[in-house]
Scaffold this motif. Sequence first.
Motif, mmCIF file in Angstrom:
data_model
loop_
_atom_site.group_PDB
_atom_site.id
_atom_site.type_symbol
_atom_site.label_atom_id
_atom_site.label_comp_id
_atom_site.label_asym_id
_atom_site.label_seq_id
_atom_site.Cartn_x
_atom_site.Cartn_y
_atom_site.Cartn_z
ATOM 1 N N GLU A 119 150.785 39.894 1.670
ATOM 2 C CA GLU A 119 150.333 37.919 1.779
ATOM 3 C C GLU A 119 150.219 38.452 3.563
ATOM 4 N N ILE A 120 151.395 39.285 4.049
ATOM 5 C CA ILE A 120 151.542 39.433 5.903
ATOM 6 C C ILE A 120 150.141 40.205 6.242
ATOM 7 N N ALA A 121 149.774 41.622 5.439
ATOM 8 C CA ALA A 121 148.817 41.785 6.108
ATOM 9 C C ALA A 121 147.359 41.477 5.888
ATOM 10 N N LYS A 122 146.992 40.669 5.013
ATOM 11 C CA LYS A 122 146.016 39.662 5.157
ATOM 12 C C LYS A 122 146.059 38.451 6.295
ATOM 13 N N GLU A 123 147.300 38.129 6.187
ATOM 14 C CA GLU A 123 147.432 36.624 7.041
ATOM 15 C C GLU A 123 146.966 37.372 8.856
ATOM 16 N N LEU A 124 147.294 38.505 9.138
ATOM 17 C CA LEU A 124 147.344 38.794 10.401
ATOM 18 C C LEU A 124 145.723 39.777 10.626
ATOM 19 N N GLY A 125 145.279 39.011 9.347
ATOM 20 C CA GLY A 125 143.181 40.193 9.266
ATOM 21 C C GLY A 125 143.557 41.683 9.228
ATOM 22 N N ALA A 126 143.763 42.587 8.580
ATOM 23 C CA ALA A 126 144.395 43.610 8.659
ATOM 24 C C ALA A 126 143.319 43.805 7.066
ATOM 25 N N ARG A 127 142.989 44.561 7.003
ATOM 26 C CA ARG A 127 141.464 45.170 5.936
ATOM 27 C C ARG A 127 143.178 45.985 4.302
ATOM 28 N N VAL A 128 143.523 44.966 3.083
ATOM 29 C CA VAL A 128 143.857 45.762 2.190
ATOM 30 C C VAL A 128 143.567 45.719 1.372
ATOM 31 N N ILE A 129 143.569 47.242 0.815
ATOM 32 C CA ILE A 129 143.067 47.754 -0.103
ATOM 33 C C ILE A 129 144.517 48.410 -1.121
ATOM 34 N N GLN A 130 144.189 48.111 -2.564
ATOM 35 C CA GLN A 130 144.866 48.131 -4.179
ATOM 36 C C GLN A 130 144.502 49.951 -3.968
ATOM 37 N N SER A 131 146.017 50.442 -3.952
ATOM 38 C CA SER A 131 145.919 51.990 -4.809
ATOM 39 C C SER A 131 147.139 52.105 -5.643
ATOM 40 N N ARG A 132 146.754 53.053 -6.273
ATOM 41 C CA ARG A 132 148.076 53.623 -7.002
ATOM 42 C C ARG A 132 148.741 54.644 -5.989
ATOM 43 N N GLN A 133 150.539 54.677 -6.518
ATOM 44 C CA GLN A 133 151.442 55.454 -5.646
ATOM 45 C C GLN A 133 151.488 56.023 -4.624
ATOM 46 N N GLY A 134 151.589 56.734 -3.660
ATOM 47 C CA GLY A 134 151.356 58.310 -3.447
ATOM 48 C C GLY A 134 151.079 58.535 -2.215
ATOM 49 N N ARG A 135 151.826 58.771 -1.254
ATOM 50 C CA ARG A 135 151.501 58.396 0.566
ATOM 51 C C ARG A 135 150.505 59.227 0.356
ATOM 52 N N GLY A 136 150.114 60.544 0.403
ATOM 53 C CA GLY A 136 149.012 61.588 0.047
ATOM 54 C C GLY A 136 147.595 60.726 -0.465
ATOM 55 N N LEU A 137 147.700 60.218 -1.352
ATOM 56 C CA LEU A 137 146.121 59.358 -1.535
ATOM 57 C C LEU A 137 146.046 58.339 -1.423
ATOM 58 N N GLN A 138 147.083 57.326 -1.183
ATOM 59 C CA GLN A 138 146.864 56.067 -0.329
ATOM 60 C C GLN A 138 146.332 56.638 1.270
ATOM 61 N N LEU A 139 146.745 57.465 2.162
ATOM 62 C CA LEU A 139 146.436 57.420 3.348
ATOM 63 C C LEU A 139 145.329 57.802 2.862
ATOM 64 N N ASN A 140 144.363 59.117 1.891
ATOM 65 C CA ASN A 140 143.072 59.562 1.959
ATOM 66 C C ASN A 140 142.288 58.496 0.841
ATOM 67 N N VAL A 141 142.647 57.034 0.398
ATOM 68 C CA VAL A 141 142.116 55.784 0.314
ATOM 69 C C VAL A 141 141.247 55.054 0.629
ATOM 70 N N GLY A 142 142.821 54.788 2.319
ATOM 71 C CA GLY A 142 142.471 54.724 3.411
ATOM 72 C C GLY A 142 141.444 55.086 4.028
ATOM 73 N N ALA A 143 141.549 56.196 4.143
ATOM 74 C CA ALA A 143 140.004 57.560 4.799
ATOM 75 C C ALA A 143 139.402 57.229 4.528
ATOM 76 N N ALA A 144 138.606 57.098 3.385
ATOM 77 C CA ALA A 144 137.606 56.660 2.819
ATOM 78 C C ALA A 144 136.828 55.547 2.733
ATOM 79 N N GLN A 145 137.670 54.549 3.136
ATOM 80 C CA GLN A 145 136.633 53.385 3.707
ATOM 81 C C GLN A 145 136.669 52.893 5.195
ATOM 82 N N ALA A 146 137.533 54.310 5.571
ATOM 83 C CA ALA A 146 137.139 53.720 6.979
ATOM 84 C C ALA A 146 136.626 53.897 7.907
ATOM 85 N N ARG A 147 136.190 52.896 8.729
ATOM 86 C CA ARG A 147 135.145 52.440 9.651
ATOM 87 C C ARG A 147 135.092 53.513 10.897
#
Length: 478
Positions: free
Chosen positions: A276-304
């Motif tokens: 809720e906080i992230a969306k209110e601040l205008g960040a793009r939110v992507i759902q992912s499974r747990q795991g810092r490495g894979l979370q970072l990869n999920v974000g990078a895959a959809q980054a501009r």
Amino acid sequence: MPRSRTANHPLTRTETTATQRRLLIMTRYPEPGHTKTRLIPGIGAEAAALVHRELIKQVRNTVVRLADSQEFAVEVHYAGGDAAQWYDLWGNHACLVPQKGHSLGERIENAMCSAFADGASHVVILGTDCPEIDSEIIHQAFKCLEKHDVVIGPALDGGYYLIGLQAPRTSLFRGINWGTDSVFKETIIQCSQQGLSVKELTPLADIDEPEDLLICRRYPDLCSSILPRTTLGLVSVIIPTLNEEQHLAQTISPLLENRNVEIIVVDAGSQDKTIEIAKELGARVIQSRQGRGLQLNVGAAQARGEVLLFLHADSLLPANYFSEIWSILYQGGIAGAFNLKIDSELPGIRWIEWAANIRSRHRQLPYGDQGLFLRAEDFYQMRGFKNWTLMEDYEFCCRLKRRGRILLSSAEILSSGRRWEHLGVMKTTVINQICIHAFRCGVSPEIIARLYLRKTGKKSRLAGENIQQHQRDDDIQN
């Protein structure tokens, strides 16, 4: 060789038996909601089906180019859709055959046995999940079958993307735990028990999970209608989260003033107000499974962004971070990080900062809490972080510094001192060093993560500390 047909008339089985070499494609029709279902939480059902369609077309184009110059016949063994839909997708370049059987193993076995019964002497079977399959891989597979009983292409997730045979070896598809990360190992054991000679091909990645889409970014035209194009001058800040409501707003707010910054929060199932906080601040939110490495990869895959900046949810970037990023990269560094400042007054914490910054500057080994950044193109070519629960930043920087210098900015990033205050400076340092030395001695990241959780006494996992195993789709698509 299969011959041409008029429109809307796919080849028949009889027309593909002119040669003794047979290429079998195992695939599923790209129907939204029924294919690539594990991509859906990250990109939606329609986009997931489009990704699968593009992967099928990639394999089709590769096979068509190769079949024009090689002596083998092509069969597409499909599940879902009908012959007309598959003809629209594949054309008259292959025989279209509905899959038979309940389990994946049965369907592969039936396709293989049918090909050998039709007179094939060499059969290569592959799926459509791997965008890196090229004509050389297929050519090499057939070539290897001249000297080996079995050829197999291992997938990086523990399955395989290709298997080739000289004879109908039905036992290789029975008793296998399909859908797990042990498929490749179990198949190799079966081959060994039967005394079969095996040739392994280059391991490749397939596309099943949102983090796997990172591989598609290496091929800009592959999913150009689904994944974003890189925007020059833009910095994408990627923040992995799990229950970070106490820190996230403070981390994100200073970034909102710059229009050349994209903020991506990759959340692993927070139960508090993080999303809720992230969306209110205008960040793009992507759902992912747990795991810092894979979370970072999920974000990078959809980054501009032209540049990717990986930031912990409890770290504050320096005010001049944007100019510092470009200054470091223009100096010729392949990557950079910021000088570490820990938000704590514990005795000995200044020594920890000093040691971390010495290590980062002279050994070029900054850690994840120092705001690592690099050009997106380099990140994609390096295939990103390992999808590990721990040590993903250490391993990545070890690879990264072999490609160029990792420079340290003099500007300070303020990192939370909560983990140091939880256990104390001495105990935290000892645990960290045990983890690093264990990794360097070859201990698996999963075992290290269990050790870390046990030693720190954590009852809940931070982002990046989930050690549960999960099942994946099989690489030879059902």
